[in-house]
Scaffold this active site. Structure first.
Site, mmCIF file in Angstrom:
data_model
loop_
_atom_site.group_PDB
_atom_site.id
_atom_site.type_symbol
_atom_site.label_atom_id
_atom_site.label_comp_id
_atom_site.label_asym_id
_atom_site.label_seq_id
_atom_site.Cartn_x
_atom_site.Cartn_y
_atom_site.Cartn_z
ATOM 1 N N GLU A 16 -3.510 2.154 -0.927
ATOM 2 C CA GLU A 16 -3.188 2.858 -2.171
ATOM 3 C C GLU A 16 -4.442 3.584 -2.624
ATOM 4 O O GLU A 16 -5.533 3.008 -2.651
ATOM 5 C CB GLU A 16 -2.717 1.898 -3.272
ATOM 6 C CG GLU A 16 -1.407 1.192 -2.983
ATOM 7 C CD GLU A 16 -0.998 0.242 -4.110
ATOM 8 O OE1 GLU A 16 -1.483 0.422 -5.254
ATOM 9 O OE2 GLU A 16 -0.205 -0.682 -3.845
ATOM 10 N N GLU A 37 -0.350 -7.628 -3.126
ATOM 11 C CA GLU A 37 -0.921 -8.266 -4.312
ATOM 12 C C GLU A 37 -0.333 -9.656 -4.553
ATOM 13 O O GLU A 37 0.261 -9.949 -5.582
ATOM 14 C CB GLU A 37 -0.725 -7.358 -5.523
ATOM 15 C CG GLU A 37 -1.575 -6.101 -5.397
ATOM 16 C CD GLU A 37 -1.376 -5.106 -6.531
ATOM 17 O OE1 GLU A 37 -2.374 -4.542 -7.001
ATOM 18 O OE2 GLU A 37 -0.217 -4.876 -6.927
#
Length: 957
Positions: free
Chosen positions: A488, A418
């Protein structure tokens, strides 16, 4: 007039990775070279700012006798009973102004002093290095008054040459650690911000002619069954592997027949790198990782990752983990059928990777990089797209790769997490591809796959994952030709995650889908004397994200959660299905590499949940992907009627390094015949007697129709319709998913404050009928509810009929009845167990006879919420009552009400009352994983629609 000059702290806000440290190299232990651990008690002084104190503390002879003490490895905010500040938890918001590379003047700074004696037999030849394995977030180092340098990159190793500075006898090591630095902008990683020296500090002798850096290349040719070994070394030497009769010079390749390394068969060969001055043990695993035919292949076979994301965490010590804690993680993973781990979001302690090599786990090793907070400004000024920061990014990539390159378990290097996209990430990918072309590169944020070898996503919903599997996801041509993983998914926050089995079905159906990694391994609760476990906001943080940090498959003390038990079942490596009436078992080996020779199979036959006979089952040694049908023995002759079923288990045939013989790896259950439903004729009639009505063994309030007692068992609160549950983290959903956050929608509708209006109480010839309307204030919707009580003189039957009224636009949380018992402790039931289960989390629920206490039924989620429901219950006994269901039902029993559970923020908020509250549920809404992922799939919705269900009550006293 006099004044003190503030020492220069410009390095804190310098975007460079630091100065003075040696180039990164492989992490290894030596057979010959001495080492001295500098872990232990250090003197400590905390300042509020980076330049509050001068550098005199680093000088020899400085008196730190009045300083406090801290333990290294450790975080100072987790020591000193709050005297050294507090932890801060944020998911992605920076806890300081976003003004890169600058940080606040208020910058907690810890000065650390360690006086150590150099052993009298410390070698005088060669040199020495001082190694720091992890310091958050910026450190400046002195030895015996001489500055060595400073560094950033909290979860990365840094070494300094110190041979000429060491002295016989006493030596003084001084380290100044700043909580905030320019490096903090690169470490915004959804975890507690915890400053300190949290990994080992070690002094290493480097003998003359000793090994420097080396790279073990150990490939495997699956067509020939041969491995090729070549060890590149900075210092010439020889490599020996006795078990393979290898004795070659460094840099010289040799090819021999070997057994390959995989996560299922983690074969390691012991070798030695010998130079003129040192012997270094090697643990060599032969394997080849390639991208071929649009798939990730290891040793010629596509692999399916059944993985988890793992932050390093200990509830008392934070990210300071000892070897046994790391081993416990790996053993738990292996025992629960996981085969992969992503080291979110930084390289772990290197000892953890040793354990992955030894026990067998595929690893995505992730760089110490995340800049998530820049999303708040649409990624403006993001360091990964700013050339000034590129040297720091490349330094982090190099320190990861060079330290960890000799681990066969690592199949992917991950650029970070991220951090948006940009030129710095491209530079990292290019460097890694050039340095280690034998592994693949991962980065989720690169959806166009410019810099990566795999298409990776987070929390893609089931329908999108299926489209990706079908190749209908669009995107660039390169992306469509790449394999897909979810780095994820299945957010394991609180009760959940739901929908795991539905995801796994897709992964196994479409070749392109090569698995996923649950977020995440462990709840990051901080042990707290008053709260049990603390989470975000419990330390008075200015900004925080609450219990979003408690989203693991194991609780903070590493007790497996129901989510981990469910995951074990969903990803089990052997599928066991059956045709119960015909006595046929269908067994499939779902592993990628190993056959079933390590397993033994056994069958058992149950009548009403009790095993009446059992035995071994001969199953062929199936190769990966193979299936076989096996005939069960004839069902045992048993005079009892009742419900019959087969249970077949796959067990470890012998002890392994990770579990003992008999450990259950997989299981399947299948019914032999239908369950006989409870029924009896309604022979008794209601008998009014003043203010009381008697019906069989039960007494009722004549005015309200409320049940008062059954036999000698007092009912503290009459059974009445209940639709509310204390919303789970997944019910409440993520703040960005506003249209389907059912916890909020339920509260808005008022389902937590339903009112019951009595319409009539009618004592008929064969039944007592109570008619009510259940509805929330201020709304037009309601549930017309009829309770019909009948009896045969000894037993009592309640039939509940529910008819929705109005326009119900949301599903119900639950549908059933709730009542209170004045006394209950032991609980026995026939149904799903031993743990909780909900509509989309019930694969691990095994039908049988189970026992517990009321307290033992509770699941200790760090933030209290709906929990503890047992599914598929035929009957339950508690508090002197036996309750049978028609059809099967869910039950929960608690010493507090749902409303008290809903109001609690921590487990310590829950106090046992005088009543045990029992829920008997006809339906439950699914769980999903909407705390960060998708909500329940439509098939798990509990729709507001007409329903009828019954319970039969009798006494056990």
């Amino acid at each position: 007039m006099s004044f003190r000059t503030t020492p220069s702290v410009d390095y804190v806000e310098d975007v460079s990775p630091g100065s003075g440290a040696l180039p990164p190299r492989a992490w290894y232990a030596s057979s010959d070279a001495r080492s001295l651990s500098l872990n232990g008690s250090w003197r400590f002084r905390l300042s509020a700012t980076a330049g509050a104190e001068d550098d005199s503390f680093a000088e020899e002879g400085y008196d730190a006798g009045n300083w406090a003490e801290v333990t290294v490895p450790g975080h100072w905010v987790l020591q000193g009973d709050g005297a050294f500040g507090s932890p801060i938890y944020t998911n992605h918001l920076y806890p300081f102004p976003v003004d890169p590379p600058y940080v606040p003047t208020e910058n907690p700074t810890g000065d650390h002093l360690r006086v150590f004696d150099l052993p009298s037999d410390w070698p005088s030849d060669g040199g020495a290095v001082l190694r720091f394995d992890g310091v958050e977030s910026c450190a400046r180092v002195w030895l015996n008054g001489t500055e060595l340098g400073e560094f950033k990159g909290s979860r990365l190793a840094h070494e300094f040459a110190v041979g000429e500075l060491l002295k016989p006898g006493s030596n003084v090591l001084a380290v100044r650690v700043h909580q905030w630095s320019a490096g903090s902008y690169l470490e915004d990683q959804d975890q507690w911000w915890l400053p300190g020296i949290f990994r080992d500090v070690t002094l290493l002798h480097r003998p003359s002619g000793g090994a420097g850096d080396f790279f073990v290349h150990a490939s495997y040719d699956h067509t020939a069954g041969e491995g090729t070994l070549c060890v590149d070394s900075d210092v010439d030497g020889r490599v020996t592997v006795p078990a393979l009769d290898i004795d070659v010079a460094t840099g010289e390749p040799v090819t021999v027949a070997v057994r390959p390394w995989t996560a299922e068969t983690p074969k390691l060969y012991d070798g030695v790198l010998v130079t003129d001055g040192e012997r270094v043990p090697l643990r060599i695993g032969f394997r080849t990782v390639v991208l071929e035919d649009g798939l990730i292949k290891v040793n010629g076979k596509a692999v399916l990752f059944k993985g988890v994301n793992r932050h390093e965490w200990h509830p008392e010590h934070g990210r300071a983990l000892d070897l046994e804690t790391m081993r416990e993680d790996v053993l738990l993973m292996k025992r629960h059928n996981l085969n992969a781990v992503r080291t979110s979001h930084y390289p772990p302690h290197p000892a953890f990777l040793d354990l992955c090599d030894e026990y067998g786990l595929w690893v995505i090793d992730e760089c110490d990089l995340e800049t998530h907070g820049f999303t708040e400004q649409d990624w403006r000024d993001n360091p990964v797209d700013d050339d000034r920061w590129t040297p720091a990014l490349l330094d982090r990539a190099a320190r990861m790769v060079e330290r960890d390159k000799n681990h066969p378990s690592i199949v992917f290097w991950s650029l970070g997490n991220e951090a948006g996209t940009g030129r710095g990430l491209t530079a990292m990918a290019e460097w890694i591809h050039g340095r280690d072309p034998e592994r693949l590169v991962h980065y989720e944020g690169d959806w166009n796959c410019r810099d990566t070898d795999v298409y990776s996503r987070m929390y893609a919903f089931h329908d999108e994952v299926e489209k990706i599997g079908q190749g209908l996801d669009g995107g660039t041509r390169k992306r469509r030709e790449l394999p897909f993983i979810q780095c994820e998914y299945a957010h394991a926050m609180g009760n959940g995650p739901g929908g795991l089995a539905d995801y796994q079905e897709l992964f196994e159906k479409y070749e392109r889908l090569q698995g996923a990694f649950v977020w995440e391994w462990i709840d990051h609760g901080v042990r707290h004397a008053e709260l049990g476990y603390a989470y975000g906001g419990d330390f008075g943080e200015e900004l925080h994200d609450g219990n979003f940090v408690c989203d693991g498959l194991v609780f903070p003390d590493r007790t497996p959660s129901p989510g981990l038990i469910e995951f074990k079942k969903v990803v089990e490596p052997v599928r066991i299905e059956g045709d119960g009436p015909n006595g046929i078992v269908h067994v499939t080996n779902k592993q990628d590499f190993a056959d079933l020779s390590a397993l033994a199979f056994e069958w058992s036959c149950q009548v009403d949940g009790e095993t009446v006979e059992s035995g071994s089952l001969a199953v062929p040694v199936l190769a990966p992907g193979e299936s076989a049908e096996v005939k069960l023995p004839e069902p045992p002759v048993d005079g009892r009627g009742g419900e019959r079923q087969w249970t077949v288990r796959a067990l470890l045939a012998d002890d392994t390094s990770w579990a003992a013989k008999g450990h259950v790896v997989a299981w399947g259950q299948f019914a032999v015949g239908a369950r006989p439903l409870p029924s009896f004729p309604a022979t008794d009639r209601p008998v009014p007697d003043g203010g009381r009505i008697t019906l069989g063994p039960a007494g009722f309030d004549a005015r309200t129709g409320a049940l008062l007692s059954i036999g000698g068992v007092e009912v503290g609160a009459t059974p009445r319709l209940d639709v509310w549950r204390a919303p789970t983290d997944n019910d409440d959903g993520a703040e960005w998913q506003t249209d389907t956050r059912y916890g909020t929608l339920w509260r808005t509708l008022g389902l937590h404050r339903m009112r019951h209006r009595l319409i009539s109480v009618e004592a008929g010839d064969d039944a007592l009928t109570v008619h009510t309307r259940v509805a929330p204030a201020a709304r037009e919707v309601g549930l017309d509810t009829v309770y019909r009580w009948t009896s045969d003189g000894e037993r009592l039957r309640l039939t509940v009929s529910v008819t929705p009224q109005g326009d119900w636009t949301v599903p119900l949380p639950r549908l059933g009845v709730r009542f209170g018992l004045a006394e209950a402790d032991r609980v026995e039931w026939f149904g799903g167990g031993p743990g909780e289960a909900y509509p989309d989390t019930g694969k691990a629920s095994m039908v049988g006879r189970w026992q517990s206490t009321v307290d033992g039924l509770q699941t200790p989620y760090v933030r209290p919420q709906e929990n503890g429901a047992r599914a598929d219950v035929r009957w339950v006994e508690l508090g002197g009552l036996r309750i049978e269901g028609d059809p099967e039902f869910w039950f929960t029993a608690r010493r507090w009400t749902t409303e008290q559970l809903d109001a609690a923020r921590h487990r310590t908020d829950l106090a046992a009352g005088d009543t045990v509250w029992v829920n008997l549920d006809h339906g439950q809404h699914g769980i999903g994983s909407q705390s960060c992922g998708p909500g329940p799939l439509p098939q798990y919705f509990l729709k507001a629609e007409p329903a009828e269900f019954s319970f039969v009550f009798s006494t056990t006293r």
